[in-house]
Design a protein around this motif. Sequence first.
Motif, PDB file in Angstrom:
ATOM      1  N   SER A   1      33.727  33.524  41.597  1.00  0.00           N
ATOM      2  CA  SER A   1      33.483  34.965  41.749  1.00  0.00           C
ATOM      3  C   SER A   1      32.964  35.460  40.393  1.00  0.00           C
ATOM      4  O   SER A   1      32.255  34.722  39.701  1.00  0.00           O
ATOM      5  CB  SER A   1      34.766  35.653  42.202  1.00  0.00           C
ATOM      6  OG  SER A   1      34.561  37.038  42.427  1.00  0.00           O
TER       7      SER A   1
ATOM      8  N   ASP B   1      34.921  26.536  44.709  1.00  0.00           N
ATOM      9  CA  ASP B   1      35.600  27.704  45.290  1.00  0.00           C
ATOM     10  C   ASP B   1      35.968  27.353  46.719  1.00  0.00           C
ATOM     11  O   ASP B   1      35.278  26.557  47.364  1.00  0.00           O
ATOM     12  CB  ASP B   1      34.699  28.941  45.264  1.00  0.00           C
ATOM     13  CG  ASP B   1      35.484  30.238  45.436  1.00  0.00           C
ATOM     14  OD1 ASP B   1      35.626  30.970  44.434  1.00  0.00           O
ATOM     15  OD2 ASP B   1      35.975  30.507  46.560  1.00  0.00           O
TER      16      ASP B   1
ATOM     17  N   VAL C   1      41.490  24.549  45.485  1.00  0.00           N
ATOM     18  CA  VAL C   1      42.194  23.993  44.333  1.00  0.00           C
ATOM     19  C   VAL C   1      43.698  24.089  44.597  1.00  0.00           C
ATOM     20  O   VAL C   1      44.221  25.164  44.897  1.00  0.00           O
ATOM     21  CB  VAL C   1      41.817  24.773  43.051  1.00  0.00           C
ATOM     22  CG1 VAL C   1      42.671  24.340  41.883  1.00  0.00           C
ATOM     23  CG2 VAL C   1      40.336  24.583  42.745  1.00  0.00           C
TER      24      VAL C   1
ATOM     25  N   ASP D   1      40.750  37.811  36.281  1.00  0.00           N
ATOM     26  CA  ASP D   1      42.109  38.182  36.724  1.00  0.00           C
ATOM     27  C   ASP D   1      43.149  37.122  36.371  1.00  0.00           C
ATOM     28  O   ASP D   1      44.327  37.441  36.196  1.00  0.00           O
ATOM     29  CB  ASP D   1      42.120  38.425  38.241  1.00  0.00           C
ATOM     30  CG  ASP D   1      41.669  39.835  38.606  1.00  0.00           C
ATOM     31  OD1 ASP D   1      41.231  40.582  37.700  1.00  0.00           O
ATOM     32  OD2 ASP D   1      41.756  40.191  39.801  1.00  0.00           O
TER      33      ASP D   1
HETATM   34  C1  LIG Z   1      40.895  46.843  46.680  1.00  0.00           C
HETATM   35  C2  LIG Z   1      40.334  46.515  45.311  1.00  0.00           C
HETATM   36  C3  LIG Z   1      39.239  47.233  44.822  1.00  0.00           C
HETATM   37  C4  LIG Z   1      38.738  46.941  43.538  1.00  0.00           C
HETATM   38  N1  LIG Z   1      37.655  47.640  43.098  1.00  0.00           N
HETATM   39  C5  LIG Z   1      37.128  47.361  41.880  1.00  0.00           C
HETATM   40  C6  LIG Z   1      35.953  48.041  41.435  1.00  0.00           C
HETATM   41  O1  LIG Z   1      35.353  48.840  42.138  1.00  0.00           O
HETATM   42  N2  LIG Z   1      35.488  47.743  40.195  1.00  0.00           N
HETATM   43  C7  LIG Z   1      36.094  46.819  39.390  1.00  0.00           C
HETATM   44  O2  LIG Z   1      35.632  46.597  38.262  1.00  0.00           O
HETATM   45  N3  LIG Z   1      37.194  46.138  39.799  1.00  0.00           N
HETATM   46  C8  LIG Z   1      37.706  46.378  41.029  1.00  0.00           C
HETATM   47  N4  LIG Z   1      38.807  45.666  41.471  1.00  0.00           N
HETATM   48  C9  LIG Z   1      39.331  44.576  40.626  1.00  0.00           C
HETATM   49  C10 LIG Z   1      38.406  43.350  40.752  1.00  0.00           C
HETATM   50  O3  LIG Z   1      38.201  43.041  42.110  1.00  0.00           O
HETATM   51  C11 LIG Z   1      38.997  42.097  40.055  1.00  0.00           C
HETATM   52  O4  LIG Z   1      39.468  42.426  38.780  1.00  0.00           O
HETATM   53  C12 LIG Z   1      37.879  41.023  39.980  1.00  0.00           C
HETATM   54  O5  LIG Z   1      37.521  40.612  41.295  1.00  0.00           O
HETATM   55  C13 LIG Z   1      38.321  39.820  39.150  1.00  0.00           C
HETATM   56  O6  LIG Z   1      37.328  38.812  39.217  1.00  0.00           O
HETATM   57  P1  LIG Z   1      37.701  37.269  39.083  1.00  0.00           P
HETATM   58  O7  LIG Z   1      36.415  36.533  39.152  1.00  0.00           O
HETATM   59  O8  LIG Z   1      38.586  37.070  37.930  1.00  0.00           O
HETATM   60  O9  LIG Z   1      38.622  36.957  40.346  1.00  0.00           O
HETATM   61  P2  LIG Z   1      38.308  37.069  41.900  1.00  0.00           P
HETATM   62  O10 LIG Z   1      37.212  38.026  42.155  1.00  0.00           O
HETATM   63  O11 LIG Z   1      39.631  37.313  42.549  1.00  0.00           O
HETATM   64  O12 LIG Z   1      37.786  35.616  42.300  1.00  0.00           O
HETATM   65  C14 LIG Z   1      38.591  34.496  42.375  1.00  0.00           C
HETATM   66  C15 LIG Z   1      37.811  33.404  43.079  1.00  0.00           C
HETATM   67  O13 LIG Z   1      38.628  32.243  43.145  1.00  0.00           O
HETATM   68  C16 LIG Z   1      38.624  31.737  44.457  1.00  0.00           C
HETATM   69  N5  LIG Z   1      39.910  31.077  44.690  1.00  0.00           N
HETATM   70  C17 LIG Z   1      41.145  31.625  44.625  1.00  0.00           C
HETATM   71  N6  LIG Z   1      42.082  30.698  44.858  1.00  0.00           N
HETATM   72  C18 LIG Z   1      41.423  29.543  45.070  1.00  0.00           C
HETATM   73  C19 LIG Z   1      41.842  28.197  45.314  1.00  0.00           C
HETATM   74  N7  LIG Z   1      43.131  27.862  45.409  1.00  0.00           N
HETATM   75  N8  LIG Z   1      40.898  27.244  45.444  1.00  0.00           N
HETATM   76  C20 LIG Z   1      39.583  27.532  45.340  1.00  0.00           C
HETATM   77  N9  LIG Z   1      39.134  28.779  45.105  1.00  0.00           N
HETATM   78  C21 LIG Z   1      40.038  29.777  44.965  1.00  0.00           C
HETATM   79  C22 LIG Z   1      38.391  32.937  45.362  1.00  0.00           C
HETATM   80  O14 LIG Z   1      37.826  32.549  46.607  1.00  0.00           O
HETATM   81  C23 LIG Z   1      37.437  33.772  44.513  1.00  0.00           C
HETATM   82  O15 LIG Z   1      36.088  33.452  44.748  1.00  0.00           O
HETATM   83  C24 LIG Z   1      39.337  45.925  42.746  1.00  0.00           C
HETATM   84  C25 LIG Z   1      40.421  45.202  43.260  1.00  0.00           C
HETATM   85  C26 LIG Z   1      40.913  45.479  44.531  1.00  0.00           C
HETATM   86  C27 LIG Z   1      42.059  44.676  45.067  1.00  0.00           C
END
Ligand SMILES: Cc1cc2nc3c(=O)[nH]c(=O)nc-3n(C[C@H](O)[C@H](O)[C@H](O)COP(=O)(O)OP(=O)(O)OC[C@H]3O[C@@H](n4cnc5c(N)ncnc54)[C@H](O)[C@@H]3O)c2cc1C
Length: 388
Positions: free
Chosen positions: A27, A54, A131, A265
């Motif tokens: 992501s 992913d 994972v 995150d």
């Molecule tokens: C309802 C809501 C609305 C939001 N709106 C906003 C907004 O408008 N603007 C903003 O800046 N932030 C927003 N956020 C926060 C934002 O979504 C997160 O901070 C952001 O998505 C973090 O990105 P990331 O790449 O760290 O994790 P994520 O986007 O959570 O991506 C994690 C990835 O890991 C993959 N994954 C997870 N576990 C496994 C596994 N075991 N094996 C393989 N793959 C796996 C998932 O499929 C995903 O693709 C919002 C959050 C929520 C819940």
Amino acid sequence: MPTRRTKRGELRTELTGDYDVLICGASFAGLAVARELAGATRPDGSPARVLMVDRYEVGERQTSACGIPTSWLEALDLMGSHRQTFSELVVTTPYGTSRWPLPWTFSTFDYAELCRMLLAQSDCDLETAKVNGRSGDTVHTDRGDLTAPLIVDALGWRRKLARGAGFQPPAAPLSRGLEVHPHGQGGDLAIWIDREIVPAGYGWSFPAGEELRIGVGSFDPRFHVKDNTVKLAEGLGSEAVRYQGNWIPHKLRPAVENGVFFAGDSAGHCLPLTAEGIRTALYFGIACGRELRLAVAGERTRGDALRRYAAFSDSHEWKFRWILRAQHTVPKVWPRVLHGVVGAMRQRRLVDWSFGHYLAIAPPEFVKPAPAPRVRRGAAAGSGRSAA
Ligand SMILES: Cc1cc2nc3c(=O)[nH]c(=O)nc-3n(C[C@H](O)[C@H](O)[C@H](O)COP(=O)(O)OP(=O)(O)OC[C@H]3O[C@@H](n4cnc5c(N)ncnc54)[C@H](O)[C@@H]3O)c2cc1C
């Protein structure tokens, strides 16, 4: 409903191998790491072997309302995913509505499109696999074991590749967010600070072209937000359809642990109070990718890369701590007083100052032009590279 590409039984192909870098999670954070590794080479000049995994197709599973400072979309050349731009934030309390004139604009984007565009800026191999855990330099997936000296956990709040008993809600420092995505149009980027909607947190409506993203976030993970999300949507004349929700970490966590890099995150890089985590996932993902690129080239040791990335993340700790304090304070302020503060923010000087500092936590100037991706080497063993 998103579909896992990893099939069951005989349809599940095996996935094993050794890589220079293994990025878990595709992501925002994972894709930003991959972007910085485009064209990376090993000490002998051969192409670095980078794999990203992913459990879903890239861009398949929207994880947020997809709001971000417009300057970040521009800096990353992602305006092709843009949906709508706002120069004001409309804030409503039980005592009235204020329009804050933002010093920079905020935009909504299409998640799948943005992921596709970011993926196109990278050249790593991509596989769909779940994972399950890690032992040393080996990551265990539902399709087999993958080994790399440089491993990134960009898997989101679960921080799956860390040691220990895990990070479980509601005891962990997590907020709860849920939104619906009805068809419809709107002109205002709006938030509601109202204890009737959520005792600690806020409600929002983010228009994105032909769709609205209406939701409620609670800083208290024990407070269930579904009923009030439905009420808010219906109160705005929209249908509560197409739900998406998740836990949102609101506390910074170590960016490295036991030789693993954490970005987005998984490292608690989402900003407290506003729950803005996309910009910061991209920002820290880029920082992580830059360190990995030098480590792969033999210009840094793995230990140096870990130390430098950890120090970079830690240098932001006081900013995250102050915003977390604000998150704890705002729900305790008497609503009439809070309304006065919200009203004061209409003053240009105040809004310029606060939003200027806020953007500077992860400024768009941090982004540099993407290194040129190589022509793809094709898929690794198994299902191959694909985007939804
Ligand atoms: C309802 C809501 C609305 C939001 N709106 C906003 C907004 O408008 N603007 C903003 O800046 N932030 C927003 N956020 C926060 C934002 O979504 C997160 O901070 C952001 O998505 C973090 O990105 P990331 O790449 O760290 O994790 P994520 O986007 O959570 O991506 C994690 C990835 O890991 C993959 N994954 C997870 N576990 C496994 C596994 N075991 N094996 C393989 N793959 C796996 C998932 O499929 C995903 O693709 C919002 C959050 C929520 C819940």
